[in-house]
Design a protein around this motif. Structure first.
Motif, PDB file in Angstrom:
ATOM      1  N   UNK A  31       0.830  -1.208   0.000  1.00 23.36           N
ATOM      2  CA  UNK A  31       0.000   0.000   0.000  1.00 23.36           C
ATOM      3  C   UNK A  31       0.865   1.258   0.000  1.00 23.36           C
ATOM      4  N   UNK A  32       0.292   2.396  -0.340  1.00 18.30           N
ATOM      5  CA  UNK A  32       1.044   3.656  -0.235  1.00 18.30           C
ATOM      6  C   UNK A  32       1.568   3.898   1.178  1.00 18.30           C
ATOM      7  N   UNK A  33       0.745   3.581   2.189  1.00 17.57           N
ATOM      8  CA  UNK A  33       1.154   3.800   3.575  1.00 17.57           C
ATOM      9  C   UNK A  33       2.341   2.920   3.946  1.00 17.57           C
ATOM     10  N   UNK A  85      -3.121   5.585   4.615  1.00 15.56           N
ATOM     11  CA  UNK A  85      -3.497   6.031   3.278  1.00 15.56           C
ATOM     12  C   UNK A  85      -4.797   6.820   3.384  1.00 15.56           C
ATOM     13  N   UNK A  86      -4.726   8.079   3.000  1.00 12.07           N
ATOM     14  CA  UNK A  86      -5.892   8.957   3.098  1.00 12.07           C
ATOM     15  C   UNK A  86      -6.804   8.781   1.896  1.00 12.07           C
ATOM     16  N   UNK A  93      -1.737   8.788  -4.721  1.00 13.85           N
ATOM     17  CA  UNK A  93      -2.382   8.583  -3.425  1.00 13.85           C
ATOM     18  C   UNK A  93      -1.901   9.655  -2.459  1.00 13.85           C
ATOM     19  N   UNK A  94      -2.714   9.874  -1.424  1.00 13.55           N
ATOM     20  CA  UNK A  94      -2.339  10.771  -0.336  1.00 13.55           C
ATOM     21  C   UNK A  94      -2.117   9.944   0.925  1.00 13.55           C
ATOM     22  N   UNK A  95      -0.994  10.221   1.589  1.00 13.05           N
ATOM     23  CA  UNK A  95      -0.651   9.487   2.802  1.00 13.05           C
ATOM     24  C   UNK A  95      -0.322  10.480   3.907  1.00 13.05           C
ATOM     25  N   UNK A 125       4.822   1.686  -4.619  1.00  6.94           N
ATOM     26  CA  UNK A 125       4.518   3.100  -4.405  1.00  6.94           C
ATOM     27  C   UNK A 125       5.777   3.837  -3.957  1.00  6.94           C
ATOM     28  N   UNK A 126       5.844   5.099  -4.353  1.00  6.54           N
ATOM     29  CA  UNK A 126       7.004   5.915  -3.973  1.00  6.54           C
ATOM     30  C   UNK A 126       6.526   7.316  -3.613  1.00  6.54           C
TER      31      UNK A 126
END
Length: 319
Positions: A31-33, A85-86, A93-95, A125-126
């Motif tokens: 996940x992004x988080x 992960x927002x 994505x927004x984290x 994700x980066x």
């Protein structure tokens, strides 16, 4: 034959199960988080190379302060990373990332970008970093500085975030006290102004220049040596040449005020000898006078070159 068939079926089953599990793993593990937390984990271990794998950034102008050596020497590195992960919108994505640095909890919002999938299956994700965080090193009298003890060029230096950095310089003629700077987010820019302090080598070099200056002055055969800060004033007529000698050398020390370097005022004594004709009686006499004055001056260090500009403080006294 049956064994080979069994192995083939087992392998195909594993592949099918793995492919079937990919969406679930991408939602729960890759996940992004988790990428943001892994980035902080790499920094905490001082592993700059691994940290780069979680960054999507432009090519840095310099990599001198982006090494694992510089990172590992940091006075403090982030720890206790927690991210959520927002939102996810396609490949972005927004984290919200929280971490502890220098005993202070920090929270920042990050933009994440999806990279080409690992093994063609798992999401990568980066952190999207449109420009590198930088330390702008404002150094007077030196073209280099140190970040966490490692040499860099003065000016704008790309660094990794979040981390604490000790910035200073220790050149041949000038040094500075280390200043601490903390970089906490992508795009951060901190200016660190370093005030120069003289080294023992600089004082030695200035002492040599002052001595050379005075010794050249006392070679003069005139009352007012050219380019010198002392001379002898009289209304009488001087007959022939005069001779000068250096009786007391100054005690050289340097003081720094901001970016200015000054020679600490010190007393100099010189002696002048010669013969004069009295302006009133026309009688001729020998004279032997001791003169004293206070010497100061400014010092400039530029491109590893030292220059001294002498300055007399007050009048020359005779006696």
């Amino acid at each position: 034959m049956r064994t080979s068939r069994t192995l083939l079926i087992s392998a195909l089953t594993v592949i099918v199960l793995t492919v079937a599990a990919v969406p679930l793993l991408n939602l729960t593990v890759y996940t992004p988080a988790s990428a943001a937390e892994a980035y902080i984990g790499a920094l905490e271990k001082g592993d700059a190379h691994r940290a780069f794998s979680y960054l999507s950034s432009p090519t840095p102008a310099s990599t001198l302060a982006l090494s694992s050596e510089v990172l590992s020497a940091a006075p403090d590195l982030p720890r206790e990373a927690k991210a959520e992960t927002v939102s996810v919108d396609g490949d972005h994505a927004k984290v919200r990332l929280s971490y502890t640095l220098s005993s202070q909890e920090q929270t920042i919002d990050l933009t994440m970008v999806r990279l080409p999938a690992s093994a063609g299956l798992f999401d990568r994700w980066a952190i999207e970093q449109k420009k590198w965080p930088t330390l702008t090193l404002d150094v007077s009298g030196s073209s280099t500085a140190t970040v966490n003890g490692y040499g860099v060029s003065a000016g704008s230096v790309p660094v990794l975030f979040p981390a604490s950095y000790l910035v200073g310089f220790d050149a041949t003629y000038l040094k500075s006290k280390s200043e601490r700077a903390e970089v906490t987010a992508p795009g951060d820019s901190h200016t660190v102004k370093l005030s120069p302090e003289p080294t023992a080598k600089l004082e030695e070099t200035v002492t040599e220049q002052v001595t050379d200056h005075l010794e050249n002055c006392v070679k003069s055969k005139t009352l007012m040596p050219a380019g010198c800060v002392f001379g002898y004033d009289t209304d009488n007529e001087i007959i022939g040449d005069v001779s000068w000698s250096l009786e007391r050398k100054p005690q050289i020390s340097l003081t720094a005020s901001g970016n200015d370097l000054e020679v600490t005022p010190s007393t100099v004594e010189v002696r002048i000898k010669g013969r004069y004709r009295d302006i009133v009686t026309a009688a001729e006499h020998d004279f032997d006078e001791k003169l004293s004055f206070v010497l100061g001056g400014s010092v400039v260090v530029k491109s590893s070159q030292v220059s001294f500009e002498p300055r007399r403080l007050g009048d020359v006294s005779v006696g």
